[in-house]
Scaffold this active site. Structure first.
Site, PDB file in Angstrom:
ATOM      1  N   GLY A   1      13.809   3.234  11.355  1.00 15.98           N
ATOM      2  CA  GLY A   1      12.818   2.401  12.039  1.00 15.98           C
ATOM      3  C   GLY A   1      13.410   1.343  12.954  1.00 15.98           C
ATOM      4  O   GLY A   1      12.724   0.423  13.371  1.00 15.98           O
TER       5      GLY A   1
ATOM      6  N   GLU B   1      13.050   3.150   1.077  1.00 13.41           N
ATOM      7  CA  GLU B   1      11.931   2.202   0.950  1.00 13.41           C
ATOM      8  C   GLU B   1      11.402   2.170  -0.485  1.00 13.41           C
ATOM      9  O   GLU B   1      10.800   1.181  -0.900  1.00 13.41           O
ATOM     10  CB  GLU B   1      10.830   2.548   1.971  1.00 13.41           C
ATOM     11  CG  GLU B   1      11.275   2.152   3.381  1.00 13.41           C
ATOM     12  CD  GLU B   1      10.642   2.927   4.513  1.00 13.41           C
ATOM     13  OE1 GLU B   1       9.619   3.611   4.285  1.00 13.41           O
ATOM     14  OE2 GLU B   1      11.177   2.864   5.632  1.00 13.41           O
TER      15      GLU B   1
ATOM     16  N   GLU C   1      19.867   9.414   5.157  1.00 10.76           N
ATOM     17  CA  GLU C   1      19.194   8.438   6.012  1.00 10.76           C
ATOM     18  C   GLU C   1      19.885   7.087   5.887  1.00 10.76           C
ATOM     19  O   GLU C   1      19.598   6.316   4.953  1.00 10.76           O
ATOM     20  CB  GLU C   1      17.733   8.277   5.586  1.00 10.76           C
ATOM     21  CG  GLU C   1      16.914   9.542   5.692  1.00 10.76           C
ATOM     22  CD  GLU C   1      15.421   9.230   5.773  1.00 10.76           C
ATOM     23  OE1 GLU C   1      14.805   9.626   6.759  1.00 10.76           O
ATOM     24  OE2 GLU C   1      14.897   8.567   4.870  1.00 10.76           O
TER      25      GLU C   1
ATOM     26  N   SER D   1      15.435   7.042  12.919  1.00  6.78           N
ATOM     27  CA  SER D   1      15.173   6.919  14.362  1.00  6.78           C
ATOM     28  C   SER D   1      15.400   8.212  15.143  1.00  6.78           C
ATOM     29  O   SER D   1      15.844   8.171  16.296  1.00  6.78           O
ATOM     30  CB  SER D   1      15.990   5.767  14.968  1.00  6.78           C
ATOM     31  OG  SER D   1      15.621   4.547  14.363  1.00  6.78           O
TER      32      SER D   1
ATOM     33  N   ASN E   1       7.593  12.189   7.830  1.00  5.98           N
ATOM     34  CA  ASN E   1       7.282  11.261   6.740  1.00  5.98           C
ATOM     35  C   ASN E   1       6.329  10.212   7.321  1.00  5.98           C
ATOM     36  O   ASN E   1       6.758   9.316   8.035  1.00  5.98           O
ATOM     37  CB  ASN E   1       8.585  10.616   6.245  1.00  5.98           C
ATOM     38  CG  ASN E   1       8.344   9.516   5.221  1.00  5.98           C
ATOM     39  OD1 ASN E   1       7.228   9.347   4.738  1.00  5.98           O
ATOM     40  ND2 ASN E   1       9.393   8.764   4.916  1.00  5.98           N
ATOM     41  N   TRP E   2       5.058  10.370   7.013  1.00  6.88           N
ATOM     42  CA  TRP E   2       4.065   9.469   7.617  1.00  6.88           C
ATOM     43  C   TRP E   2       4.033   8.107   6.946  1.00  6.88           C
ATOM     44  O   TRP E   2       3.340   7.204   7.396  1.00  6.88           O
ATOM     45  CB  TRP E   2       2.670  10.126   7.571  1.00  6.88           C
ATOM     46  CG  TRP E   2       2.478  11.163   8.635  1.00  6.88           C
ATOM     47  CD1 TRP E   2       3.426  11.647   9.495  1.00  6.88           C
ATOM     48  CD2 TRP E   2       1.248  11.826   8.976  1.00  6.88           C
ATOM     49  NE1 TRP E   2       2.871  12.583  10.348  1.00  6.88           N
ATOM     50  CE2 TRP E   2       1.532  12.706  10.048  1.00  6.88           C
ATOM     51  CE3 TRP E   2      -0.047  11.771   8.480  1.00  6.88           C
ATOM     52  CZ2 TRP E   2       0.553  13.530  10.632  1.00  6.88           C
ATOM     53  CZ3 TRP E   2      -1.023  12.585   9.056  1.00  6.88           C
ATOM     54  CH2 TRP E   2      -0.725  13.451  10.127  1.00  6.88           C
ATOM     55  N   LYS E   3       4.743   7.950   5.846  1.00  5.25           N
ATOM     56  CA  LYS E   3       4.765   6.662   5.135  1.00  5.25           C
ATOM     57  C   LYS E   3       3.331   6.187   4.893  1.00  5.25           C
ATOM     58  O   LYS E   3       2.459   7.005   4.629  1.00  5.25           O
ATOM     59  CB  LYS E   3       5.620   5.642   5.911  1.00  5.25           C
ATOM     60  CG  LYS E   3       7.000   6.220   6.248  1.00  5.25           C
ATOM     61  CD  LYS E   3       7.975   5.216   6.760  1.00  5.25           C
ATOM     62  CE  LYS E   3       9.308   5.902   7.029  1.00  5.25           C
ATOM     63  NZ  LYS E   3      10.357   4.993   7.424  1.00  5.25           N
TER      64      LYS E   3
ATOM     65  N   GLY F   1      10.295   9.611  10.669  1.00  7.15           N
ATOM     66  CA  GLY F   1       9.236   8.664  10.351  1.00  7.15           C
ATOM     67  C   GLY F   1       8.349   8.419  11.560  1.00  7.15           C
ATOM     68  O   GLY F   1       7.458   9.205  11.876  1.00  7.15           O
ATOM     69  N   GLY F   2       8.620   7.327  12.274  1.00  2.00           N
ATOM     70  CA  GLY F   2       7.758   6.889  13.373  1.00  2.00           C
ATOM     71  C   GLY F   2       7.399   7.981  14.365  1.00  2.00           C
ATOM     72  O   GLY F   2       6.234   8.113  14.770  1.00  2.00           O
TER      73      GLY F   2
ATOM     74  N   HIS G   1      13.576   7.810  -1.412  1.00  2.00           N
ATOM     75  CA  HIS G   1      13.624   7.201  -0.080  1.00  2.00           C
ATOM     76  C   HIS G   1      14.070   5.744  -0.225  1.00  2.00           C
ATOM     77  O   HIS G   1      13.718   5.077  -1.198  1.00  2.00           O
ATOM     78  CB  HIS G   1      12.243   7.280   0.583  1.00  2.00           C
ATOM     79  CG  HIS G   1      12.288   6.903   2.033  1.00  2.00           C
ATOM     80  ND1 HIS G   1      12.360   5.590   2.435  1.00  2.00           N
ATOM     81  CD2 HIS G   1      12.296   7.654   3.153  1.00  2.00           C
ATOM     82  CE1 HIS G   1      12.412   5.553   3.766  1.00  2.00           C
ATOM     83  NE2 HIS G   1      12.376   6.806   4.222  1.00  2.00           N
TER      84      HIS G   1
END
Ligand code: PGA
Length: 257
Positions: free
Chosen positions: A174, A95, A168, A214, A10-12, A235-236, A93
């Site tokens: 994150g 976010e 999640e 994470s 997930n590159w956001k 993600g990251g 999600h």
């Protein structure tokens, strides 16, 4: 049927065309890991370019509107995503739920619209730190998921192929904190039970439940060995081919073909 582990990046809101080289590298590396299914959800602007270049990996989006079309400035429909080459969309999600006030009802409407447009969905759920500390995490996630899952039309086929769940915990996203294998195992078992209630033993038992929050190469092996963890939403650590494929490697040995 045991499905291949599913590792989704997930590159956001990260990535311009300069990131296409990472997508290419991910695609090449995935060709040596055929026991794992690898996909990325880049920003909208990169869906079509990645779709055009990728030979193996699937490309998806991070959200869509619930309507087929209309006067919705700045929004994007599921059919537009499919037209750009998306095969799936991440929905619900945290976010989006927190930053854009998305309710369970809205997430459900989006899920139904995405499926109707032929997309697969990755439906996210997860509790915040206060709910975890209060001991209510499982009840909360069950309720959230039950209210967000799409109502399927009569005779809907391939539930487990079209629907994936991602657990999640918000406090793990994150932050560098991950849930313990025991907490993940308990939550995934509760989600599995709900899926079986909703979709029956055969289909509900086969839906993949990803863990996210994470995940990185160093912890992926331990997390992905937990029962009922069918992959990871990353993600990251999905932003470079090296770290993302390090996670994929933790589940699948390089294949000979
Ligand atoms: P993270 O994000 O891997 O950076 O924690 C996961 C996600 O939000 O999907």
């Amino acid at each position: 049927m045991a499905r291949r582990p599913y590792i989704v990046g997930n590159w956001k809101m990260h990535g311009t065309r300069a990131m296409l080289s990472e997508a290419r590298a991910i695609d090449r590396a995935a060709q040596r890991l055929l026991k794992v299914e690898v996909a990325i959800a880049p920003p909208y602007t990169l869906i079509h370019p990645i779709h055009r270049e990728a030979e193996l990996i699937a490309v998806g989006a991070q959200d869509c509107h619930e309507a087929e079309g209309g006067a919705f400035t700045g929004d994007i429909s599921a059919a537009m995503l499919a037209d750009a080459g998306a095969q799936f969309v991440i929905l619900g999600h945290s976010e989006r739920r927190e930053g854009h006030g998305e309710s369970n009802d809205l997430v459900r409407a989006k899920a139904e619209a995405a499926l109707a447009a032929g997309l697969k969905i990755i439906l996210c759920c997860g509790e915040n730190a206060a709910t975890r500390e209060s001991g209510e995490a499982i009840a909360f996630v069950r309720g959230q998921l039950a209210a967000s899952l799409p109502r399927l039309p009569e005779g809907f086929a391939d539930i487990a192929e079209r629907i994936t769940i991602a657990y999640e915990p918000i406090w793990a996203i994150g932050t560098g904190n991950t849930a313990t294998p025991q907490d993940i195992g308990e939550m995934h078992a509760a989600i599995r039970a709900l899926l079986i209630e909703q979709f029956g033993e055969e289909q509900g038992g086969d839906v993949r439940i990803l863990y996210g929050g994470s995940v990185k190469p160093e912890n992926a092996g331990e997390i992905l060995r937990v029962a009922d963890v069918g992959g990871a939403l990353v993600g990251g650590a999905s932003l470079t081919a090296d770290s993302f494929m390090g996670i994929a490697l933790a589940v699948g040995e390089p294949s000979d073909n």
